[in-house]
Design a protein around this motif. Structure first.
Motif: not given
Length: 634
Positions: A121-131, A348-353
């Protein structure tokens, strides 16, 4: 009984804690425990966020999250015993599994979860553009599918907000009614209640209309909920809304006949207000379905009498990712992100994530001794298993957090609310979290009650609420100061009891009801500011805490919710519906709805499986509804 080595160590740690509670803690009072300054400072954990992906705020203050467990009936030795139990229960390995998934790292391949679909479930908020890579059962990086769905959600939400996608009448869609229930829906209630008071998120509720801009100010977008089949719930949700401007989002996590009925009710509301358009067109423009999987989706569209749509053919159908179909941890899936994206916008969703990911990093990288979710979970275990306190009460001392207790209650009932014994022979936790009333409203019972229940108080240092005094910073500060002082006064009265004017605890309480004798434990959770980032932090903190609570007891927190209460009730609902229909028919035939002696005797004896009291009262209901001509026998 022969335990494996790790379980033997856990059994020993459990026995030590039982003896410790009985012989060393039972006679101690919080007043003397809190006099130990080293103990107090060691039991206050502070997490300061240094997340760099967010632009600096106007005040440029870091986000802060504090967990104060110093008013719990425990010593530093207690905490050490609890940490030994956590290590014996392989808590660090469990956290690594949550972080990387069952298939993610070779060194964890010998860890057996008991569930091949261990949700990441932590994958659901892992940021993009990171290795970053989280490998799923198919050997692929699940983050790729997460970020791909983010792009689809952002696109859909933005098209709705800007008017690129309009309703069937050509008017812009601004309001959303969510039909569904479960953890994700409760989280949405919390987000909406909290963020509509946040200045940035509140502004985002109004802005975002790029097409057809009007000179007059637009009303803020509204988010309503229908979570049961009570017609009053549908009426309240639809009140003051215009079907032409409303989108229905049906969240279907499992086969749920009651939610199908609720969705059908809202579809009828749309049809009545948009009657000149074809129902299929109305469905395509005004109904979005979010389902756990294709099987659940197909069953749902049949139940609401909607023409089944081939998966992938329409943009208004979304599914949870296959690697995370656990309903309890679906808040940051499309079920939560899509409604938030429409109401508040993707920024706003990005800040929640980002807030949720910040707590994920803290949870994964911090050692157990300074890990906020772990410390809170160990405190829950201590109270529940060793101090005989079944559950806890959660009391918000900040208006934006009023819906938080209901979310936590739903989450922990899903993850921990299972009967049975754990591997150590202890009864599994009840998973019960009760609302303690806002701002200490239940203080008389809490101060003077003879059976104390651990309390959890949550507040924000800055609630951003300055209505009526915005131009007077002195008055604004006074109201905030009064709120925070009330917060600490409540906790101190619970812990230390009524104080005399000299500041010492008084042994002279005049009556049972006009004072507090103290020694009632509480946990304090404080946030710096009630904004989107903080809300994301609180949801992630609660998820990790619930997962750890279950793990410590040997309960699987990720067990699929095969049947919700409504599904378990469905057979009985069908039987009662048939009974009610027969009562209506008898009434229209001129007979008493309940004059069949043989039927009543059979039901009284249990042969008909309908309780006699139920039949009797159902008869009164049938007579009343028939007399009001609200039912027609077909």
């Amino acid at each position: 009984m022969n335990f494996p080595s790790s379980q033997a160590t856990a059994a020993q740690a459990w026995a030590i804690l039982q003896r410790h509670a009985r012989e060393e803690i039972s006679s101690l009072r919080l007043q003397e425990l809190c006099a130990d300054t080293d103990r107090v400072s060691s039991l206050v954990a502070v997490h300061t966020s240094h997340f760099n992906d967010l632009p600096p705020s106007k005040t440029d203050l870091p986000h802060i999250l504090i967990a104060d467990i110093s008013r719990q009936r425990m010593t530093l030795d207690t905490l050490q015993h609890l940490l030994r139990l956590a290590r014996a229960r392989e808590l660090r390995q469990f956290i690594d599994l949550i972080a990387w998934g069952k298939y993610g790292a070779a060194k964890y391949k010998n860890i057996h979860t008991g569930d091949p679909s261990f949700p990441m479930y932590v994958a659901l908020r892992s940021p993009a553009n990171e290795d970053m890579k989280m490998i799923g059962p198919d050997g692929l990086n699940v983050l790729d599918s997460v970020h791909k769905q983010w792009a689809l959600i952002e696109k859909f939400a933005t098209q709705i907000r800007t008017g690129q996608v309009k309703g069937v009448s050509g008017q812009q869609i601004r309001d959303v009614i969510v039909v569904g229930r479960g953890v994700a829906v409760m989280a949405l209630r919390f987000f909406y209640d909290a963020l509509r008071r946040d200045k940035e998120a509140g502004l985002a509720r109004v802005t975002g209309s790029l097409l057809g801009v009007s000179s007059r100010p637009l009303p803020p977008r509204r988010l309503r909920f229908v979570s049961n089949v009570d017609p009053a719930a549908a009426e309240n949700a639809a009140a003051e809304l215009n079907p032409a401007n409303t989108l229905i989002i049906s969240i279907v996590m499992s086969i749920d006949e009651e939610m199908a009925v609720a969705t059908e009710t809202m579809k009828s509301w749309l049809a009545s207000g948009l009657g000149k358009y074809k129902i299929q067109t109305i469905e395509d423009k005004h109904i979005v379905t979010i389902a756990a999987n294709e099987t659940v989706y197909q069953d749902h569209v049949r139940a609401i009498k909607r023409k089944s749509i081939h998966v992938g053919e329409k943009e208004n159908t979304f599914f949870l990712p296959r690697f995370c179909q656990c309903e309890a941890f679906s808040t940051f899936s499309v079920a939560g992100l899509l409604p938030l994206g429409i109401i508040f916008g993707w920024k706003i969703v990005e800040k929640i994530l980002a807030g949720a990911h910040d707590i994920d990093v803290h949870f994964i990288e911090s050692n157990l001794r300074h890990n906020l979710p772990v410390l809170l979970s160990l405190t829950d275990l201590w109270n529940d298993a060793f101090l005989a306190s079944s559950g806890r009460m959660c009391t918000p001392f900040s208006q934006p957090f009023l819906a938080f207790p209901e979310f936590v209650s739903m989450l922990e009932s899903e993850t921990c609310g299972r009967a049975g014994k754990n591997v150590l022979g202890a009864t599994a936790p009840s998973g019960a979290v009760f609302s303690g009333g806002a701002f200490g409203e239940y203080d008389r019972m809490l101060y003077g009650g003879g059976r104390p229940m651990p309390l959890e108080l949550i507040t924000a240092m800055d609630t951003q609420a300055y209505i009526g005094v915005a131009n007077d910073p002195v008055k604004s500060q006074r109201t905030q100061d009064a709120s925070i002082c009330s917060y600490f006064a409540h906790a101190d009265l619970l812990a230390f009891g009524t104080r005399s004017r000299g500041g010492t605890a008084t042994a002279r309480i005049r009556t049972f009801s006009d004072g507090s004798d103290g020694n009632k434990p509480s946990t304090l959770i404080l946030c710096g500011r009630s904004d989107a980032f903080t809300c994301g932090q609180l949801i992630a903190l609660s998820e990790h805490r619930a997962a750890i609570n279950a793990k410590l007891y040997g309960v699987d927190p990720f067990a699929s919710r095969v049947k919700v209460g409504a599904a378990l009730r469905s057979e009985e609902i069908d039987r009662l519906s048939e009974k009610l229909h027969r009562m209506y028919e008898k009434g229209f035939e001129g007979r008493d709805s309940f004059d069949d002696e043989n039927e009543s005797v059979a039901e009284a004896s249990g042969e008909g499986k309908i309780n006699l009291a139920t039949s009797t009262i159902l008869n009164h209901y049938a007579n009343r509804m028939r007399d009001q001509k609200l039912y027609v026998v077909k």
